[in-house]
Design an enzyme around this catalytic site. Structure first.
Site, PDB file in Angstrom:
ATOM      1  N   GLY A 246     -46.433 -31.976  -7.287  1.00  0.00           N
ATOM      2  CA  GLY A 246     -47.032 -30.601  -7.509  1.00  0.00           C
ATOM      3  C   GLY A 246     -47.137 -30.123  -8.831  1.00  0.00           C
ATOM      4  O   GLY A 246     -47.505 -29.258  -9.250  1.00  0.00           O
ATOM      5  N   CYS A 359     -78.336 -32.341  -1.457  1.00  0.00           N
ATOM      6  CA  CYS A 359     -79.218 -31.277  -0.845  1.00  0.00           C
ATOM      7  C   CYS A 359     -78.116 -30.277  -0.264  1.00  0.00           C
ATOM      8  O   CYS A 359     -78.305 -30.209   1.149  1.00  0.00           O
ATOM      9  CB  CYS A 359     -79.868 -32.265   0.305  1.00  0.00           C
ATOM     10  N   TYR A 388     -58.214 -37.528  -7.811  1.00  0.00           N
ATOM     11  CA  TYR A 388     -58.888 -36.898  -6.747  1.00  0.00           C
ATOM     12  C   TYR A 388     -60.557 -36.646  -6.691  1.00  0.00           C
ATOM     13  O   TYR A 388     -60.832 -35.784  -5.810  1.00  0.00           O
ATOM     14  CB  TYR A 388     -58.401 -35.484  -6.195  1.00  0.00           C
TER      15      TYR A 388
END
Length: 429
Positions: A246, A359, A388
């Site tokens: 973290g 889109c 990520y």
């Protein structure tokens, strides 16, 4: 802007690993994930050297969900870090590079029977058990005369960390782990510790991601030691304490990551003092950095397609990528820095929104960034995308996933090839 690793500006041009972005475009095309190999290895070394204490055994475990492929596994294997996997696919990738099984930790809140059986067959070191039904599932799949299976239990210490709610993992209603405030959790731990098929080693917690407050980590450590004392009074010895990861990283101006050397010195000193006072030693202390190793070591390189200003006044830059290769802005409202790599020092003309070709109105890569007026064909880099982005890439709109390139010492090497249209239909019947 802040530069990391081997990033530099030469004659108004952006370089990383001694390689220009124009050279990378000519060789590999765009969109392109680019990773600074030297920065990766130096970040691994930083954690290895910083997370040490003269009287505590320590271990650094890389959270592979942040960025994983076979090349990354090879770097980790050579570095001496251990490895956290959360799926059969991550385990398979590690196994293909013969990563030491005793250094693999299997996480996840819903490991399937197939994944558990595969992990047992591979002889992985440790399961991080999430709840009692999973423990029973592992027990049923244990076969024959074998060593007791090492396990930790993921628990929830209820520490509030100031981060996005989707990456805060210790709220009382979190899907991960069992609450330390539930008396049934201690009873379950006693059950695991007394089962001779298992080697119950201790506890795991993780309070969230992208955390900049030192106090959050110190409070979590103190709370966990207090819970260890409670377990000790019930006759259960905790020999390993995994505090998760973290550790926040820099994405945009204003982000202020912690000094990890100072944090770990204070954290480990506090832990030793508390553990000694409670007569709980010896205990191994572990952490699981992922983003903190890879995020700033990576960029994503795009080609500008066009620029458009709407009637409402929004100034768009369209690039050849999309939310399919950069989902975190749409998913977490994450913020990023972007630059035109051929005009790094030019005056900024306006504020732009960088969007892709998917889109979707929500296909936004960078919500607001000051740039010189972009021109079609120019290269734009989005920074701190080493964590990520490749991991979360998808084929939405049947877009192909970008390749991954490592740069180092003036050279580059392809470590994940670009997908083709044929790859898109490979599994279609």
């Amino acid at each position: 802007m802040q530069l990391f690793g081997t990033q530099e500006i030469r004659n108004n041009q952006f370089y990383m690993g001694g390689v220009s972005m124009e050279e990378l475009k000519e060789t590999y095309g765009t969109p392109l994930y680019v990773m600074d190999e030297q920065a990766l290895t130096e970040n691994m070394r930083l954690f290895q050297e910083s997370f040490r204490h003269e009287r505590l055994d320590t271990e650094v475990i890389y959270a592979s969900k942040a960025f994983m492929n076979r090349a990354m596994v090879r770097l980790l294997k050579d570095s001496g870090l251990s490895l956290d996997v959360v799926s059969g696919g991550e385990l398979y990738t590690a196994a293909k590079e013969d990563f030491p099984r005793e250094r693999i930790y299997f996480h996840g809140n819903n490991k399937s029977p197939e994944e558990i059986a595969y992990a047992l067959k591979e002889g992985i070191g440790t399961f991080i058990v999430d709840h009692e039904l999973e423990f029973q599932r592992i027990a049923l799949l244990l076969k024959g005369d074998r060593r007791p299976q090492r396990i930790l239990l993921r628990v929830n210490p209820g520490i509030e960390a100031h981060t996005h709610e989707y990456i805060s993992t210790t709220k009382n209603d979190s899907k991960f782990g069992l609450s330390i405030f539930d008396e049934a959790t201690a009873d379950f731990i006693k059950k695991m510790a007394s089962d001779r098929r298992f080697d119950f080693r201790g506890l795991h917690c993780h309070i969230g991601s992208q955390i900049f407050e030192e106090e959050s980590f110190l409070k979590a450590a103190k709370t966990m030691v207090e819970y260890m004392r409670t377990l000790s009074e019930k006759g259960v010895q905790v020999r390993e304490l995994n505090l998760g990861g973290g550790f926040g990283v820099h994405y945009v101006q204003g982000d202020e990551p912690l000094n990890l050397n100072k944090l770990f010195e204070k954290l480990l000193a506090q832990l030793y003092t508390l553990l000694e006072k409670e007569n709980l030693l010896p205990v191994k202390i572990m952490i699981e950095p992922g983003r903190a190793i890879t995020a700033t070591a990576g960029i994503t390189l795009y080609e500008v397609g066009s620029v458009k200003k709407t009637f409402g006044g929004m100034h768009y830059v369209f690039v050849d990528g999309s939310m399919a290769d950069h989902i975190r802005t749409a998913l977490y409202d994450a913020r990023y820095t972007a630059k035109l790599t051929g005009r790094m020092m030019d005056p900024q003309s306006d504020t732009f929104r960088v969007t892709g070709k998917a889109c979707e109105s929500g296909d936004i890569l960078v919500k607001e960034v000051r740039l010189p007026l972009p021109r079609p064909g120019e290269l734009l880099a989005v920074f701190s995308t080493g964590a990520y982005h490749y991991s979360m890439a998808s084929n939405y709109n049947r877009l192909t996933k970008p390749p991954v390139v490592f740069v180092k010492d003036g050279g580059s090497r392809l470590v994940v090839r670009r997908e083709t249209y044929e790859d898109l239909i490979r599994n279609d019947l």
